[in-house]
Design an enzyme around this catalytic site. Structure first.
Site, PDB file in Angstrom:
ATOM      1  N   TYR A 203      76.257  29.654  70.415  1.00  0.00           N
ATOM      2  CA  TYR A 203      77.196  29.246  69.372  1.00  0.00           C
ATOM      3  C   TYR A 203      77.582  30.431  68.509  1.00  0.00           C
ATOM      4  CZ  TYR A 203      73.480  29.156  65.751  1.00  0.00           C
ATOM      5  OH  TYR A 203      72.477  29.489  64.868  1.00  0.00           O
ATOM      6  N   CYS A 204      78.774  30.336  67.895  1.00  0.00           N
ATOM      7  CA  CYS A 204      79.268  31.343  66.958  1.00  0.00           C
ATOM      8  C   CYS A 204      80.236  30.641  66.007  1.00  0.00           C
ATOM      9  CB  CYS A 204      79.912  32.523  67.680  1.00  0.00           C
ATOM     10  SG  CYS A 204      81.263  32.067  68.789  1.00  0.00           S
ATOM     11  N   THR A 205      80.997  31.398  65.245  1.00  0.00           N
ATOM     12  CA  THR A 205      81.843  30.804  64.205  1.00  0.00           C
ATOM     13  C   THR A 205      82.923  29.892  64.769  1.00  0.00           C
ATOM     14  OG1 THR A 205      81.496  32.800  62.884  1.00  0.00           O
ATOM     15  CG2 THR A 205      83.235  31.305  62.166  1.00  0.00           C
ATOM     16  N   CYS A 210      81.243  33.576  71.858  1.00  0.00           N
ATOM     17  CA  CYS A 210      80.483  32.843  72.882  1.00  0.00           C
ATOM     18  C   CYS A 210      81.199  32.841  74.226  1.00  0.00           C
ATOM     19  CB  CYS A 210      80.251  31.408  72.428  1.00  0.00           C
ATOM     20  SG  CYS A 210      79.117  31.285  71.040  1.00  0.00           S
ATOM     21  N   ILE A 232      81.081  26.646  65.209  1.00  0.00           N
ATOM     22  CA  ILE A 232      80.538  25.908  64.072  1.00  0.00           C
ATOM     23  C   ILE A 232      81.643  25.186  63.311  1.00  0.00           C
ATOM     24  CG2 ILE A 232      79.233  26.119  61.920  1.00  0.00           C
ATOM     25  CD1 ILE A 232      78.136  28.795  63.147  1.00  0.00           C
TER      26      ILE A 232
END
Length: 344
Positions: A203-205, A210, A232
């Site tokens: 996961y990332c922003t 990703c 996210i």
């Protein structure tokens, strides 16, 4: 005739103060949105100018990167131009139906101006284009599928820099110590080398990091690679709209003037100066330093928004004394996380 005269309107020429006043005087609302797409762009410079002209007319602000491998954008769009913005973007074949991630918290102050830059890559990984196939990505999981995978014991990996994960993360996630994405990729492969047959969750922003990481892991023999759909930002939206459990604790760091969106009420980090519970990032008020760090309201007042005593001394000094102070004071001169020394 100046050969560049026709392009002078394709850059911003207002001062920071003028930009702030312009934004403060607006009478309409804005929506902060991010999107990305890995797609071949033959002429990034030409695409950059096309987008700048188009978005300038719509009063859009933001920070956008264009490269041969695609686009990565974080933007602020006037609400009354939203439909036009969307329709115009979708007329460009490379960006047709690109999914948007809408900000969780939005005060309309996310960006002051429009910046579109041509880069070698939209996310720098330091690798050659033919070193792995960026289109061979992992499975995208919805928020509900993501939660289920966590409950079943999958390995969760945070693909953001550690100053981002410090203020918010999925509990139990592997948190790389790297400060750049380029450093993070090999670190993650090394940390997971004994888990190539296990289910991996990335996961990332917003998803762009990703996307590359999943392709990189698959290239290195990982068999079950998955990534959080929309990052996210969209996870939080899905949690709210579908009324499902939120497994993310704290704040989501964002790369605009807000520096964070609250996802849960948990405060999991501390002020870098006094150690009090706090998850508010700021940049040192001394622009010669500009260090990104966490500062509580008490320390903000005590240190005048600076990261330490030297920066405060310089920041508050009369202009005619600053040249001399620069010769003997030490500034951290960083925009990435390095914990400042505890001040007395």
């Amino acid at each position: 005739m100046d050969p560049n005269s026709s392009k002078k309107h394709l850059i911003n020429r207002l001062s920071p103060q003028e930009l702030k006043e312009r934004l403060a005087n607006e009478t309409f609302k804005r929506t902060t949105v991010s999107f990305y797409r890995y797609v071949i762009i033959d002429n990034p410079a030409e695409m950059r100018d096309q987008l700048f002209e188009m978005w300038s007319q719509l009063q859009c602000y933001g920070r956008i990167y264009i490269a041969h491998e695609g686009i990565n954008a974080q933007m602020s769009v006037p609400d009354h131009f939203w439909q036009t913005f969307k329709e115009q973007l979708y007329t460009i074949p490379q960006f047709k139906d690109v999914p948007f991630k809408i900000a969780v918290e939005d005060n309309g102050q996310s960006f002051l101006k429009l910046q579109i830059k041509v880069r070698e890559q939209i996310v720098a990984d330091g690798l050659k284009p033919d070193e792995y196939d960026v289109t061979n990505v992992g499975q995208h999981l919805t928020a509900k599928e993501w939660n289920t995978a966590i409950d079943e014991g999958a390995i969760v990996v945070d693909m953001r820099n550690h100053y981002e994960s410090e203020i918010g993360r999925f509990e139990g996630a592997l948190l790389p110590e790297a400060e750049t994405f380029k450093e993070e990729l090999p670190e993650v492969v090394e940390k997971l080398k004994e888990n190539k047959d296990q289910k991996i969750l990335l996961y990332c922003t917003g998803g762009v990091r990703c996307e590359k990481t999943s392709a990189y892991l698959k290239h290195h023999g990982f068999s079950d690679v998955n990534q959080l759909l929309g990052g996210i930002i969209d996870y939080s939206r899905q949690v709210e709209t579908e009324k499902i459990e939120n497994k993310f604790i704290g704040k989501n760091f964002v790369f605009d003037n807000r520096l964070g969106e609250r996802i849960s009420d948990d405060i999991i980090s501390r002020c870098h100066q006094c150690g009090a519970p706090c998850d508010t990032h700021t940049n040192c008020a001394n622009k010669r330093c500009n260090l990104l760090f966490i500062q509580c309201e008490s320390c903000q007042s005590k240190y005048s928004g600076c990261c330490g005593n030297d920066c405060q001394t310089y920041y508050l000094a009369p202009e005619n004394e600053k040249a001399e102070l620069e010769q003997r004071l030490v500034f951290k001169r960083g925009k990435r996380f390095h914990r400042p020394e505890q001040s007395a």
